[in-house]
Design a protein around this motif. Structure first.
Motif, PDB file in Angstrom:
ATOM      1  N   VAL A 411      32.119  35.249  49.747  1.00 16.26           N
ATOM      2  CA  VAL A 411      31.562  36.597  49.839  1.00 16.26           C
ATOM      3  C   VAL A 411      30.770  36.949  48.581  1.00 16.26           C
ATOM      4  O   VAL A 411      29.915  37.839  48.603  1.00 16.26           O
ATOM      5  N   MET A 412      30.986  36.206  47.496  1.00 14.21           N
ATOM      6  CA  MET A 412      30.267  36.490  46.254  1.00 14.21           C
ATOM      7  C   MET A 412      28.777  36.217  46.385  1.00 14.21           C
ATOM      8  O   MET A 412      27.963  36.864  45.729  1.00 14.21           O
ATOM      9  N   THR A 413      28.391  35.261  47.210  1.00 19.18           N
ATOM     10  CA  THR A 413      26.975  34.995  47.437  1.00 19.18           C
ATOM     11  C   THR A 413      26.494  35.561  48.768  1.00 19.18           C
ATOM     12  O   THR A 413      25.309  35.833  48.928  1.00 19.18           O
ATOM     13  N   TYR A 414      27.410  35.748  49.709  1.00 18.96           N
ATOM     14  CA  TYR A 414      27.026  36.274  51.021  1.00 18.96           C
ATOM     15  C   TYR A 414      26.658  37.751  50.935  1.00 18.96           C
ATOM     16  O   TYR A 414      25.617  38.175  51.443  1.00 18.96           O
ATOM     17  N   ASP A 415      27.492  38.548  50.298  1.00 25.43           N
ATOM     18  CA  ASP A 415      27.186  39.973  50.102  1.00 25.43           C
ATOM     19  C   ASP A 415      27.841  40.436  48.811  1.00 25.43           C
ATOM     20  O   ASP A 415      28.937  41.000  48.822  1.00 25.43           O
ATOM     21  N   PRO A 416      27.202  40.172  47.665  1.00 28.39           N
ATOM     22  CA  PRO A 416      27.832  40.470  46.372  1.00 28.39           C
ATOM     23  C   PRO A 416      28.056  41.943  46.111  1.00 28.39           C
ATOM     24  O   PRO A 416      28.820  42.285  45.208  1.00 28.39           O
ATOM     25  N   GLY A 417      27.427  42.820  46.887  1.00 36.52           N
ATOM     26  CA  GLY A 417      27.637  44.248  46.681  1.00 36.52           C
ATOM     27  C   GLY A 417      28.719  44.843  47.540  1.00 36.52           C
ATOM     28  O   GLY A 417      29.005  46.038  47.445  1.00 36.52           O
ATOM     29  N   SER A 418      29.345  44.051  48.396  1.00 34.19           N
ATOM     30  CA  SER A 418      30.376  44.579  49.284  1.00 34.19           C
ATOM     31  C   SER A 418      31.650  44.897  48.508  1.00 34.19           C
ATOM     32  O   SER A 418      31.864  44.410  47.394  1.00 34.19           O
ATOM     33  N   SER A 419      32.493  45.694  49.114  1.00 31.26           N
ATOM     34  CA  SER A 419      33.732  46.085  48.449  1.00 31.26           C
ATOM     35  C   SER A 419      34.632  44.879  48.205  1.00 31.26           C
ATOM     36  O   SER A 419      35.305  44.788  47.181  1.00 31.26           O
ATOM     37  N   GLY A 420      34.638  43.930  49.154  1.00 32.32           N
ATOM     38  CA  GLY A 420      35.458  42.737  48.973  1.00 32.32           C
ATOM     39  C   GLY A 420      34.987  41.884  47.810  1.00 32.32           C
ATOM     40  O   GLY A 420      35.793  41.381  47.020  1.00 32.32           O
ATOM     41  N   ALA A 421      33.666  41.709  47.677  1.00 30.49           N
ATOM     42  CA  ALA A 421      33.120  40.921  46.572  1.00 30.49           C
ATOM     43  C   ALA A 421      33.403  41.587  45.235  1.00 30.49           C
ATOM     44  O   ALA A 421      33.769  40.923  44.255  1.00 30.49           O
ATOM     45  N   GLN A 422      33.248  42.886  45.179  1.00 27.05           N
ATOM     46  CA  GLN A 422      33.503  43.610  43.931  1.00 27.05           C
ATOM     47  C   GLN A 422      34.977  43.501  43.532  1.00 27.05           C
ATOM     48  O   GLN A 422      35.305  43.344  42.352  1.00 27.05           O
ATOM     49  N   ALA A 423      35.863  43.548  44.530  1.00 27.23           N
ATOM     50  CA  ALA A 423      37.289  43.465  44.229  1.00 27.23           C
ATOM     51  C   ALA A 423      37.659  42.070  43.723  1.00 27.23           C
ATOM     52  O   ALA A 423      38.406  41.933  42.744  1.00 27.23           O
TER      53      ALA A 423
END
Length: 442
Positions: A411-423
């Motif tokens: 998820v860090m490269t798929y959608d780095p701005g999502s809540s899961g990536a930030q967490a």
């Protein structure tokens, strides 16, 4: 007679006259064909009122609307199935090259740093993540189209790692503390579905994005960590199975992960499912993985993360014997707490008889749903019992985290701005900072 416009039945008064002998131009207005767009060529199916819409858009290029959720699901399933069968087209797949190569610009699911996407579904990162940082979007182009940013003259294409760092607010300028020697962490919990593989992959990606060199060892016969990192793991591929059962060197199965420098993976195949039976007659069967690591040169690594299967069998015991630290993901639900006592008892037994240096260094709360009181109660209970071992960051439920593996990405490269990536970014930062606090950082 009353007109039935809008009810799905064609009205004679709305049908254009058909020239004699030109039945190919008959419109099928109102017959329930929902997929065609205004502005299409004559002879294609239409909808009621299509003449007015075509007149309005006759002078502008046709634009593709955003994919609806069912289309995204179909694309994700198609990507997952094609990755298993090996029938992907080289031009449309982000990891069709050999392991360790860079992803082509504009591949499916690539994150664009300036929010300029081509057609397809776009997920804006700005203001939606836990910290609201970054302006990147998940590049549209999941249908094969390249992002506009990559196609502009004079602008070089960004790798997924560069795009992710740009979306995370320019974090590429700062490296996190790195340990003096390689930290080997087993990620274990005998309950399934608590986020072991997801945590292993995304923590590893976060650490690698900030300067660490990380090896993910997939010890689960399902091979989900290998799928998420887009590393080949079909039956017959050299894998952890060959290391444990056939004494092959670990270095021979390690692959670099495409698009993220410093991230590596030792894949698992379905062959690993029978390894526990095959290991029974072998001498020192519980220390096979530890012996493989002893012969492996880990001097160029900062972290080794071992993803365990959802059981307390020989594979998990091998991981506990090989590592010094244990990270336990705990789902914020009641059932996740029931099996925790058995896991801790197993860890104590391994510590007493096989690995005296083993200890639980980290507990990560996953799948947290702030809308429910149960999640808050579980989190409070775990923190009260384990104290500072529990990370301050909790991982929320996130659709993006679930979608990312179908595109062969974290998820860090798929959608780095999502809540899961930030967490996961904050959780990885805590893991790195704890090494500095304990005097392990170099």
């Amino acid at each position: 007679m009353a007109s039935a416009d809008g009810l799905g039945w064609p009205g004679e008064s709305r049908l254009p006259a058909v020239p004699a002998g030109d039945e190919s131009h008959v419109e099928s207005s109102g017959l329930g064909w929902p997929q065609e767009q205004p502005g299409r060529a004559p002879g294609e199916a239409g909808q009621p009122g299509a003449e007015k819409e075509r007149a309005a858009v006759a002078q502008v290029p046709d634009q593709r609307a955003e994919d609806e959720p069912p289309a995204r699901v179909r694309q994700a399933l198609s990507a997952a199935v094609s990755r298993e069968t090996g029938d992907r087209a080289h031009g449309n797949d982000p990891a069709s090259g050999t392991p360790g190569g860079d992803l082509p610009a504009g591949g499916p699911g690539q994150a664009g740093a300036d929010g300029e996407g081509a057609s397809g579904h776009e997920a804006g990162a700005g203001g939606r993540g836990a910290g609201g940082r970054g302006t990147a979007t998940v590049a549209a182009g999941r249908d094969g189209a390249a992002p506009a940013a990559a196609s502009r003259p004079g602008r070089s294409a960004m790798t997924p790692a560069e795009a992710a760092l740009a979306a995370l607010g320019g974090a590429e300028g700062r490296e996190w503390p790195r340990p003096r020697s390689c930290r080997m962490i087993t990620i274990a919990n005998q309950k399934g579905g608590v986020g072991k593989t997801t945590s292993a992959v995304n923590l590893a990606a976060s650490l690698a994005l900030h300067g660490a060199r990380v090896l993910v060892v997939d010890l689960d016969p399902q091979g989900n960590a290998s799928t998420a990192l887009d590393v080949e793991h079909r039956a017959g591929t050299p894998s952890v199975y060959n290391v444990l059962v056939e004494d092959q060197p670990l270095a021979g199965i390690v692959h670099a992960v495409a698009g993220i420098p410093g991230l590596y993976c030792a894949p698992a195949t379905i062959d690993l499912g029978g390894a526990e039976i095959e290991l029974v007659p072998l001498v020192a069967r519980e220390a096979r993985l530890s012996r493989a690591f002893a012969e492996y040169d880990a001097s160029n690594l900062d972290y080794i993360l071992i993803d365990c299967p959802p059981s307390l069998g020989l594979l998990t015991v091998n991981a506990l014997v090989a590592a010094a630290e244990v990270l336990i993901p705990i789902q914020c639900e009641y059932y996740a707490l029931e099996g925790l006592e058995q896991l801790l008892r197993t860890i104590d037994l391994v510590k007493s008889h096989l690995n005296p240096g083993l200890y639980v260094s980290t507990i990560l709360l996953t799948m947290y749903d702030g809308r429910t009181r149960l999640a808050s109660q579980v989190a409070e209970e775990v923190r009260e019992h384990f104290g500072e071992v529990v990370l301050g960051t909790v991982i929320p439920r996130s659709v993006r985290v679930s979608e990312a593996p179908s595109y062969g990405q974290s998820v860090m490269t798929y959608d780095p701005g999502s809540s899961g990536a930030q967490a996961y970014l904050e959780a990885a930062r805590e893991v790195a900072d704890r090494a500095a606090e304990m005097g392990q950082a170099g």
